[in-house]
Scaffold this active site. Sequence first.
Site, mmCIF file in Angstrom:
data_model
loop_
_atom_site.group_PDB
_atom_site.id
_atom_site.type_symbol
_atom_site.label_atom_id
_atom_site.label_comp_id
_atom_site.label_asym_id
_atom_site.label_seq_id
_atom_site.Cartn_x
_atom_site.Cartn_y
_atom_site.Cartn_z
ATOM 1 C CG HIS A 175 -20.437 -13.632 -10.603
ATOM 2 N ND1 HIS A 175 -21.468 -14.544 -10.426
ATOM 3 C CD2 HIS A 175 -20.921 -12.689 -11.460
ATOM 4 C CE1 HIS A 175 -22.516 -14.180 -11.140
ATOM 5 N NE2 HIS A 175 -22.212 -13.048 -11.777
ATOM 6 C CG ASP A 225 -22.770 -8.703 -12.539
ATOM 7 O OD1 ASP A 225 -22.390 -9.887 -12.574
ATOM 8 O OD2 ASP A 225 -23.969 -8.377 -12.424
ATOM 9 C CG HIS A 236 -24.867 -11.509 -8.159
ATOM 10 N ND1 HIS A 236 -24.061 -10.393 -8.290
ATOM 11 C CD2 HIS A 236 -25.081 -11.966 -9.430
ATOM 12 C CE1 HIS A 236 -23.811 -10.170 -9.570
ATOM 13 N NE2 HIS A 236 -24.411 -11.117 -10.285
ATOM 14 N NE ARG A 294 -32.913 -19.162 -11.802
ATOM 15 C CZ ARG A 294 -32.192 -18.076 -12.054
ATOM 16 N NH1 ARG A 294 -31.577 -17.951 -13.223
ATOM 17 N NH2 ARG A 294 -32.092 -17.120 -11.148
#
Length: 708
Positions: free
Chosen positions: A580, A582, A652, A662
């Site tokens: 996508h 931002d 990204h 994570r």
Amino acid sequence: MRERIWAPPLLLLLPLLLPPPLWGGPPDSPRRELELEPGPLQPFDLLYASGAAAYYSGDYERAVRDLEAALRSHRRLREIRTRCARHCAARHPLPPPPPGEGPGAELPLFRSLLGRARCYRSCETQRLGGPASRHRVSEDVRSDFQRRVPYNYLQRAYIKLNQLEKAVEAAHTFFVANPEHMEMQQNIENYRATAGVEALQLVDREAKPHMESYNAGVKHYEADDFEMAIRHFEQALREYFVEDTECRTLCEGPQRFEEYEYLGYKAGLYEAIADHYMQVLVCQHECVRELATRPGRLSPIENFLPLHYDYLQFAYYRVGEYVKALECAKAYLLCHPDDEDVLDNVDYYESLLDDSIDPASIEAREDLTMFVKRHKLESELIKSAAEGLGFSYTEPNYWIRYGGRQDENRVPSGVNVEGAEVHGFSMGKKLSPKIDRDLREGGPLLYENITFVYNSEQLNGTQRVLLDNVLSEEQCRELHSVASGIMLVGDGYRGKTSPHTPNEKFEGATVLKALKSGYEGRVPLKSARLFYDISEKARRIVESYFMLNSTLYFSYTHMVCRTALSGQQDRRNDLSHPIHADNCLLDPEANECWKEPPAYTFRDYSALLYMNDDFEGGEFIFTEMDAKTVTASIKPKCGRMISFSSGGENPHGVKAVTKGKRCAVALWFTLDPLYRELERIQADEVIAILDQEQQGKHELNINPKDEL
């Protein structure tokens, strides 16, 4: 005693504070009669209830009819109340205070008030087609209309009736006031995909005219089209003052006396007047905030009204109208008398005037002069009443400028730089500068021990940077501890446990939540503050490295952990976070990124600050706009930060996390102060309070270990 103290100030100040409007269109003449509209007005709450009931029963045509009628009735009720109030204020003006006190000195004032009340009741009854009491609604209904809930019903009903264009309009109108409503965002995307991106235009049916004109003015200003910018800013001001009149009028309705039980409320005449009038006056005083606040936001646009004159003073200068430029600059100084940039501009404008014009004869714009005069009178009266009548009131800073003026040395294109320097003219008015981002990279990293790893070229893209050692190992452990104590499943994702993939669990927390948890003792306050401090550190690094000429503001800050779910990792081919961009809607097939709602179009830069590496998978990847071709892959580890511009140049995503947890701090930034993160503003206030408390403890020589 209270009567003797408060009767004279009220008698003296009421004529100053409640005159007929002096701006926002031609005032009503005392002899002008209102035009009547045929037919009684149906109460909007009854129409709303009928429309909602019809929707749930599957009668979508009736639902649309009644809901649209409810919205029309709501608008017309506001118009009637505003017009009746202006009409009656003009027919029954408040008399000036008598020259000397004597028997019956207050009677002319009360005669006017009684006449105005009688006029208002008659006007409302006549125009509504019945008593005004039929149109009193509950707080729940009032809240639904403020949050535009009827449009949520409408968009669903229109879809059932296959009226796609109207469904999109209703959905967008609701979404504007509810920008975090993920389902509505998805609905709009689906509707537009069905009809084609270009086929449907997004229309906000409840858009405020003064906001629309202001935004148009900013766009023309940034395009250096100063003639059109002036036209739109002047239109915005006219509309603003009309909206201000309506806002103030609606404050004059019934008030709630929450401090008293109704049957036990036995105030005297002047106490009753003061109690009611102070509630009205505080409400009217807050119209400045109301008109500067966009739908769905709690925080107003900073410095909103003065900004109109700030833009205009420079725009008028650029078109050679120096007298008007001077008037607007002096108007701006009414709100910010110590603004050095505008003070310099005033001196410069005066030097440009024709010799036949006396600079001292050029005064600040009358519209803002009258507005500020009334605003200050209100402020003084409210503060005085708060002290004398014993109620709590804190005066907000309505004209606050966050962080000062950061772009004061910037000279817009087309202006002679040398000439500006000679005359000492400060030209720094473009709040959302157009940056040639290819040329702005490589600034200082500001902090010791930070290691530069890769730049844009080495990361095969535009406006990218990879840094290490932004956090120490100890800080990573401390943040992990904070995360364990405050994170909630689905926080930041509308409560969805697995918003991007069913194979991972998402947990999150905001800076404000961390600080509140620290203040309440659920996590160490020092550790909670670390979250705040490292996010500010990241902001400063991004602002410096990309060599930005204006302040970079927080748009959203979120600590997020994603955990691989056991038993669901075999043969995974999905991503932890799909590819996508931002601030735009990525269209891989067309190789385009559409910068339009519901994307967060105001975001300019993004950053991810990693906290650990004891997991498998989870690499951050950049791709081409096809969302398939990987151009760079980054393995997270403690203290590593990737930052990049938020547009379609940087698609990204995140590869699947197949084992472990994570964690990272995700940060989005904006160059537009209109879109600053509300929770960040609140977090700043919490930090200020904590600093004040800490300073007080030092002054009292209290051992910091005694802190709760």
